[in-house]
Design a protein around this motif. Structure first.
Motif, PDB file in Angstrom:
ATOM      1  N   ASN A 393      -4.190 -18.896  41.114  1.00 59.78           N
ATOM      2  CA  ASN A 393      -4.442 -19.654  39.890  1.00 59.78           C
ATOM      3  C   ASN A 393      -3.390 -19.366  38.826  1.00 59.78           C
ATOM      4  O   ASN A 393      -3.268 -20.098  37.861  1.00 59.78           O
ATOM      5  N   GLU A 542     -16.228 -33.118  35.020  1.00 49.57           N
ATOM      6  CA  GLU A 542     -15.513 -34.218  35.673  1.00 49.57           C
ATOM      7  C   GLU A 542     -14.110 -34.354  35.116  1.00 49.57           C
ATOM      8  O   GLU A 542     -13.150 -34.534  35.865  1.00 49.57           O
ATOM      9  N   SER A 544     -12.291 -32.023  33.784  1.00 50.58           N
ATOM     10  CA  SER A 544     -11.461 -30.909  34.264  1.00 50.58           C
ATOM     11  C   SER A 544     -11.048 -31.153  35.705  1.00 50.58           C
ATOM     12  O   SER A 544      -9.884 -30.953  36.081  1.00 50.58           O
ATOM     13  N   ASP A 545     -12.006 -31.593  36.523  1.00 57.62           N
ATOM     14  CA  ASP A 545     -11.689 -31.849  37.921  1.00 57.62           C
ATOM     15  C   ASP A 545     -10.643 -32.949  38.040  1.00 57.62           C
ATOM     16  O   ASP A 545      -9.694 -32.848  38.810  1.00 57.62           O
ATOM     17  N   GLY A 548      -7.240 -31.925  37.832  1.00 54.59           N
ATOM     18  CA  GLY A 548      -6.733 -31.049  38.896  1.00 54.59           C
ATOM     19  C   GLY A 548      -6.868 -29.567  38.599  1.00 54.59           C
ATOM     20  O   GLY A 548      -6.255 -28.747  39.282  1.00 54.59           O
ATOM     21  N   LEU A 549      -7.651 -29.196  37.572  1.00 54.42           N
ATOM     22  CA  LEU A 549      -7.864 -27.762  37.326  1.00 54.42           C
ATOM     23  C   LEU A 549      -8.651 -27.156  38.487  1.00 54.42           C
ATOM     24  O   LEU A 549      -9.512 -27.822  39.070  1.00 54.42           O
ATOM     25  N   THR A 550      -8.349 -25.898  38.802  1.00 56.83           N
ATOM     26  CA  THR A 550      -9.134 -25.226  39.842  1.00 56.83           C
ATOM     27  C   THR A 550     -10.471 -24.790  39.249  1.00 56.83           C
ATOM     28  O   THR A 550     -10.656 -24.811  38.030  1.00 56.83           O
ATOM     29  N   THR A 551     -11.369 -24.366  40.123  1.00 59.61           N
ATOM     30  CA  THR A 551     -12.690 -23.956  39.641  1.00 59.61           C
ATOM     31  C   THR A 551     -12.579 -22.810  38.639  1.00 59.61           C
ATOM     32  O   THR A 551     -13.249 -22.798  37.605  1.00 59.61           O
ATOM     33  N   GLN A 553     -10.028 -22.031  36.720  1.00 64.16           N
ATOM     34  CA  GLN A 553      -9.453 -22.523  35.464  1.00 64.16           C
ATOM     35  C   GLN A 553     -10.488 -23.329  34.686  1.00 64.16           C
ATOM     36  O   GLN A 553     -10.629 -23.180  33.468  1.00 64.16           O
ATOM     37  N   PHE A 557     -11.384 -21.975  31.026  1.00 64.65           N
ATOM     38  CA  PHE A 557     -10.821 -22.674  29.867  1.00 64.65           C
ATOM     39  C   PHE A 557     -11.754 -23.701  29.262  1.00 64.65           C
ATOM     40  O   PHE A 557     -11.670 -24.008  28.090  1.00 64.65           O
ATOM     41  N   ILE A 558     -12.607 -24.264  30.079  1.00 58.57           N
ATOM     42  CA  ILE A 558     -13.413 -25.388  29.584  1.00 58.57           C
ATOM     43  C   ILE A 558     -14.892 -25.023  29.479  1.00 58.57           C
ATOM     44  O   ILE A 558     -15.509 -25.179  28.426  1.00 58.57           O
TER      45      ILE A 558
ATOM     46  N   LEU B  69     -14.292 -37.492  42.764  1.00 61.30           N
ATOM     47  CA  LEU B  69     -15.387 -36.996  41.935  1.00 61.30           C
ATOM     48  C   LEU B  69     -16.690 -37.280  42.673  1.00 61.30           C
ATOM     49  O   LEU B  69     -17.704 -36.628  42.445  1.00 61.30           O
ATOM     50  N   GLU B  92      -7.038 -31.086  45.201  1.00 61.47           N
ATOM     51  CA  GLU B  92      -6.340 -30.717  43.970  1.00 61.47           C
ATOM     52  C   GLU B  92      -5.001 -31.445  43.853  1.00 61.47           C
ATOM     53  O   GLU B  92      -4.593 -31.834  42.770  1.00 61.47           O
ATOM     54  N   ARG B  95      -5.756 -35.009  42.826  1.00 56.41           N
ATOM     55  CA  ARG B  95      -6.235 -35.118  41.451  1.00 56.41           C
ATOM     56  C   ARG B  95      -5.114 -34.973  40.439  1.00 56.41           C
ATOM     57  O   ARG B  95      -5.173 -35.534  39.352  1.00 56.41           O
ATOM     58  N   SER B  96      -4.113 -34.179  40.786  1.00 54.67           N
ATOM     59  CA  SER B  96      -3.027 -34.052  39.822  1.00 54.67           C
ATOM     60  C   SER B  96      -2.094 -35.270  39.880  1.00 54.67           C
ATOM     61  O   SER B  96      -1.258 -35.441  39.009  1.00 54.67           O
ATOM     62  N   PHE B 108     -12.123 -32.280  25.540  1.00 53.51           N
ATOM     63  CA  PHE B 108     -12.665 -30.926  25.434  1.00 53.51           C
ATOM     64  C   PHE B 108     -12.884 -30.604  23.955  1.00 53.51           C
ATOM     65  O   PHE B 108     -11.915 -30.450  23.207  1.00 53.51           O
ATOM     66  N   HIS B 110     -13.703 -28.113  22.208  1.00 58.00           N
ATOM     67  CA  HIS B 110     -13.326 -26.840  21.583  1.00 58.00           C
ATOM     68  C   HIS B 110     -11.823 -26.673  21.501  1.00 58.00           C
ATOM     69  O   HIS B 110     -11.348 -25.653  21.028  1.00 58.00           O
ATOM     70  N   VAL B 124      -1.798 -26.463  35.636  1.00 58.15           N
ATOM     71  CA  VAL B 124      -1.734 -27.082  36.955  1.00 58.15           C
ATOM     72  C   VAL B 124      -0.280 -27.349  37.349  1.00 58.15           C
ATOM     73  O   VAL B 124       0.156 -27.041  38.441  1.00 58.15           O
TER      74      VAL B 124
END
Ligand SMILES: Nc1ncnc2c1ncn2[C@@H]1O[C@H](COP(=O)(O)OP(=O)(O)OP(=O)(O)O)[C@@H](O)[C@H]1O
Ligand SMILES: [Mg+2]
Lengths: 645, 259
Positions: A393, A542, A544-545, A548-551, A553, A557-558, B69, B92, B95-96, B108, B110, B124
């Motif tokens: 990661n 959703e 975050s996914d 492409g963030l990993t689980t 991350q 972060f989120i 998803l 992954e 998704r990127s 997000f 925050h 990423v």
């Protein structure tokens, strides 16, 4: 645990605080609207209707009566406040050798310096107290003092040798009202000055000015503290040297404490001013990070280095400790540097899993005593394996990887340093007997917070995880701990823990108790945090996914930042509970703050049976701590609330 | 020409390009309920596809299957040459490459606007922070709100939030963008600002799949319109064809209701 009472207390504190804040905000938002004249205010707020008037009169009378009873009790000739005054040292440090007090002052100094820096650097300090509020306080307190002077019954007369004179019914003979009033000269002075200052502020300043001029909360508090500390120099706070079983004779409170306390005040104020200065520089951000990090380190340093005096075996350090630490720092660092190379792929996975397998084997073997290995090596190895598994990661460019490796080396250095310190024999051979009083309260409370927070987070994540193994294990842990009375756990940890530990590992009673607190509290924290996790919307996962963030991350972060934010009130509540529940230590024979007041002082020959005074004092200190935490959490909440919804 | 074969309904110029998304007989069940029924459609590089259909017809389900998803149960989905399977590394990677914009923005709360946009590139794509933040500001410029960089999502209007969400997806430099009703949660006066950004993107050659009820957008921007009902593709064609000369009764009924 009396969670209802605590809930009530917290609720009340919040109510008071939010009312204060609302007032401040309102005052600032509409400076032109005049506030009501006092008589009008009374009419609107206290006598607006028949019911309101009746309630005001009934509760007013009840309040006055209660106040009078309390004061009569506190100032009765039967009270022995000396029991508290003389036993200050016992209450706060119990039998901690006074030759070693320097360490406590240094500890306190470090904490105050950090506190000052944080306050100075902080962006969450509000606008402070309006002069209107300060003026109201002064008048209220001045009024209360004057009312008290008038309400308290005249003192009992004493014979020249100090005996209380009794009449035919064995009731004490009391002074006349006039003499009593005249005797209370000092109190008159205090009451009148306070009231006069309040009134002067009110009369001299215009209504608008009164409500829109603010004194910062920190400078105001520093001012009040400065006054309190200065009293040590000119007011006779009593002599604790008289008698008693554990008290060192001969010196007065002010003699021994005035200089250190003055230095403490200077440290706090100096650090605050420095912090304010630093906050205006460009590097404020990174300085904040350093200070926050120091907060995490401070307890370790203060607990193990300052409270204890390890006798270090330098030969062992050179032959074993140092090489091992360096090995993990450099060797582990090299492994991690390799594993964070972008695209290391399958090889990385194999190395990570392999290390993890070895680490687990180490632990399993240790329990059967087959494969001896120093405990800290075992811990380090497990950590290395865990970090290695998550290393992909953190893959990135060279500088990022180097930073990651440095962080690892730093953690290793600290861990090895601490474990070496803990294992080193100490000149304070039996710390359980030496660390007592308030010291132990703080010790356990801080220890618990530091260890239960990370564990609580892990448990909460485990319980909400999609992987059944984590979910089941966390659930079993949480439900088991929550289903068992805390006292049982405390007994277990203080008595039996050593039997279950692998050979060559031992743990002191106090540390064991701390561990019990931490493990217990973690289960409750986990449930609070789980509540927070459930409040994080599905869309956040959703989004975050989809990026492409990993689980890992996504969680770090989120999800967690949002969940923790929601959980601040219950988390602070749990912390306050822990702080108060440290008094249960008395049950396993550790002499904490409460126990000093409840059984040590009443056992002293001079203060035989004197209990209430000490208990009242202890209550007050607990209250100050709990209320402080509650206020802090409100500030934090409002500060973090920026930009939400 | 058969209109139920969605892939056939593209212009010759588009037909010459490579397929970037291939869906072949995709089925998706929620328990007993079949949300997607033999959905097959290939999407060309740089094509803009608008998906229409009544509520509950499976539009969201379909495009959410494309970046996994949601997981389809049978059939094949190949995105940019990679087939979607349970292998996490594939997911992954896909998704990127595929950006997604949601109806509810899902920013997000925050994190500041800049952090919202630069988080994924930093972690990423492994970009240096300074570069990622510079890129974030450029993207904000592109979607027309450079002055909002330091604010938090809660301090922005809906239209501004959705534009930040688009910038966040673009920051990953995706080859494909998926939009699931990007303007449905917006007040009418904000819809245009978001649609303008999307038009801009389409003109710039982005491959886009858009679920929307904005017929004006569909008519003007789409290369192809796919109409779904009950989890099936009913009809597909160029906007001109679709709006003026629909073949299927269900399409006609749908158009009569919304136009
Ligand atoms: N998680 C779920 N569990 C069960 N059924 C679901 C779930 N998600 C969607 N469905 C069902 O699948 C069908 C297709 O849903 P989908 O969200 O794809 O429709 P849609 O075309 O996007 O509709 P809308 O225009 O209202 O957004 C609906 O009937 C819905 O009830
Ligand atoms: Mg939908």
């Amino acid at each position: 645990m009396s969670s209802e009472l605590e809930h009530l207390a917290r609720g009340t504190a919040e109510l008071i605080a939010s009312a204060d804040e609302r007032e401040a905000e309102e005052a600032a938002s509409r400076p032109d609207e005049p506030s009501l004249p006092p008589l009008e205010w009374l009419k609107v707020n206290l006598f607006s209707s028949v019911l309101n008037t009746v309630l005001t009169i009934v509760f007013g009378l009840a309040g006055v009566l209660a106040y009078q009873r309390l004061l009569n009790w506190a100032f009765s000739h039967e009270r022995e406040w000396d029991a508290v005054r003389v036993n200050m040292r016992a209450l706060f440090t119990f039998t901690y050798p006074s030759s070693q007090y320097g360490r406590i002052w240094v500890t306190l100094g470090i904490v105050l310096a950090l506190a000052g820096l944080s306050l100075g650097l902080s962006r969450m300090v509000g606008q402070g107290f309006s002069l209107k509020r300060i003026s109201t306080w002064c008048m209220a307190w001045g009024g209360a003092v004057i009312a008290g002077i008038l309400l308290v019954q005249p003192h009992a007369k004493r014979s020249p040798d100090g005996e209380v004179l009794l009449d035919a019914d064995f009731e004490p003979v009391r002074e006349s009202f006039g003499t009593a009033m005249a005797d209370r000269g000092w109190w008159w002075l205090v009451g009148v000055i306070l009231f006069a200052v309040g009134l002067a502020l009110w009369v001299v300043l215009g209504d608008v000015k009164r409500r829109t001029t603010f004194v910062g909360a920190v400078p105001f508090t520093l001012g009040v503290l400065a006054f309190a500390v200065s009293t040590l120099w000119w007011f006779h706070w009593g002599n604790y040297g008289q008698q008693g079983d554990i008290i060192e004779p001969g010196r007065t409170v002010k003699d021994s404490a005035k200089l250190p306390w003055t230095v403490m005040w200077l440290v706090l104020t100096g650090a605050y001013l420095l912090g304010q200065r630093l906050a205006t520089t460009d590097r404020a951000g990174s300085i904040r990070v350093v200070v926050n990090f120091s907060w995490l380190l401070a307890p370790f340093i203060t607990f193990w280095v300052i409270l204890r005096d390890p006798q270090i075996d330098y030969a062992h350090v050179v032959s074993t400790d140092l090489p091992m630490a360096l090995g993990f720092m450099i060797g582990g660092g090299a492994v991690l540097f390799f594993l964070t190379k972008p695209g290391v792929g399958e090889a990385g996975r194999i190395v990570g899993v392999g290390l993890f397998g070895l680490a687990i084997f180490n632990w399993v073997a240790a329990f059967f005593g087959v494969y001896p290995m120093l405990q800290k090596a075992r811990i380090s190895f497990l950590l290395l394996a865990l970090v290695a598994l998550a290393a992909h990661n953190f893959a990135g460019e060279r500088s990022q990887r180097l930073r990651f490796v440095c962080a690892w080396a730093g953690v290793m250095a600290m861990l090895h340093y601490l474990v070496t310190m803990i294992n080193a024999p100490s000149t304070v051979d039996a710390p359980d007997e030496f660390v007592g009083g308030f010291l132990v309260t703080v010790y356990i409370a801080v220890f618990t917070m530091i260890f239960s927070f990370p564990l609580g987070i892990l448990l909460a994540l485990g319980r909400t995880s999609t992987l059944p193994i984590f979910r089941v294990l966390s659930t079993i842990y949480i439900e088991t701990v929550r289903g068992v009375p805390f006292i049982t756990i405390l007994f277990f940890f203080s008595t039996f823990l050593n039997i279950f530990l692998p050979d060559g590992m031992e743990i002191e009673q106090l540390a064991a108790a701390g561990l019990g607190f931490a493990l217990f509290s973690a289960a409750y924290l986990a449930e609070n945090i789980r509540g927070g996790l459930q409040a994080v919307r599905r869309g956040q996962y959703e989004a975050s996914d989809a990026l492409g963030l990993t689980t890992v991350q996504r969680t770090g972060f989120i999800v967690l930042p949002q969940a923790l934010r929601v959980s601040i009130p219950p988390l602070v509540g749990a912390t306050i509970s822990t702080f108060k529940e440290t008094s249960l230590l008395a049950i396993i024979g550790i002499i904490d703050f409460l126990r000093v007041a409840n059984s040590v002082i009443p056992g002293q020959t001079v203060f035989l049976g004197v209990r209430m005074e000490g208990l009242l004092f202890v209550c007050m200190i607990y209250w100050i701590g709990a209320y402080g935490m509650s206020k802090f959490s409100q500030r934090l909440e409002r500060h973090l609330g920026v930009g939400e919804h | 020409m058969s209109f139920s074969d969605a892939t056939a309904a593209v212009s010759d110029e588009l037909a010459a390009r490579d397929d970037i998304i291939i869906c072949d007989g995709v089925d998706k069940w929620y328990g007993d309920f079949q949300a997607l029924n033999q959905v097959s459609a290939n999407i060309k590089e740089q094509e803009v596809v608008v998906v229409l259909g009544p509520s509950g017809s499976g539009k969201s389900t379909w495009i959410r299957c494309i970046n996994r998803l949601e997981q389809h149960q049978s059939g094949r989905i190949v995105v940019d040459g990679v087939e979607l399977t349970n292998d996490t590394r594939n997911i992954e990677k896909i998704r990127s490459e595929v950006g997604m914009v949601f109806q509810q923005f899902n920013l997000f709360p925050h994190l500041s606007v800049v952090d919202n946009i630069s988080l994924a590139p930093i972690w990423v794509r492994k970009r240096p922070r300074a570069e990622a933040e510079r890129q974030a500001r450029e993207l904000l410029e592109r979607v027309g709100i450079p002055e909002q960089a330091e604010k938090f999502p809660g301090q922005l209007s809906g239209g501004q939030q959705q534009r930040v969400a688009i910038a966040r997806a673009l920051a990953m430099e995706p080859r494909i963008m998926l939009f699931d009703e990007p303007t449905s949660a917006l007040d009418p006066e904000m819809i245009k600002e978001v649609l303008d950004v999307m038009k801009e993107l389409a003109l710039g050659g982005m491959t886009m799949m858009v679920v929307t009820h904005e017929m004006g957008f569909a008519r003007e921007v789409a290369d192809r319109i796919i109409f779904m009902e009950s989890g099936e593709i009913v009809e597909a064609g160029t906007p001109e064809h679709f709006f003026t000369n629909p073949q299927e009764d269900r399409t006609k009924l749908f158009l009569s209701q919304i136009l």
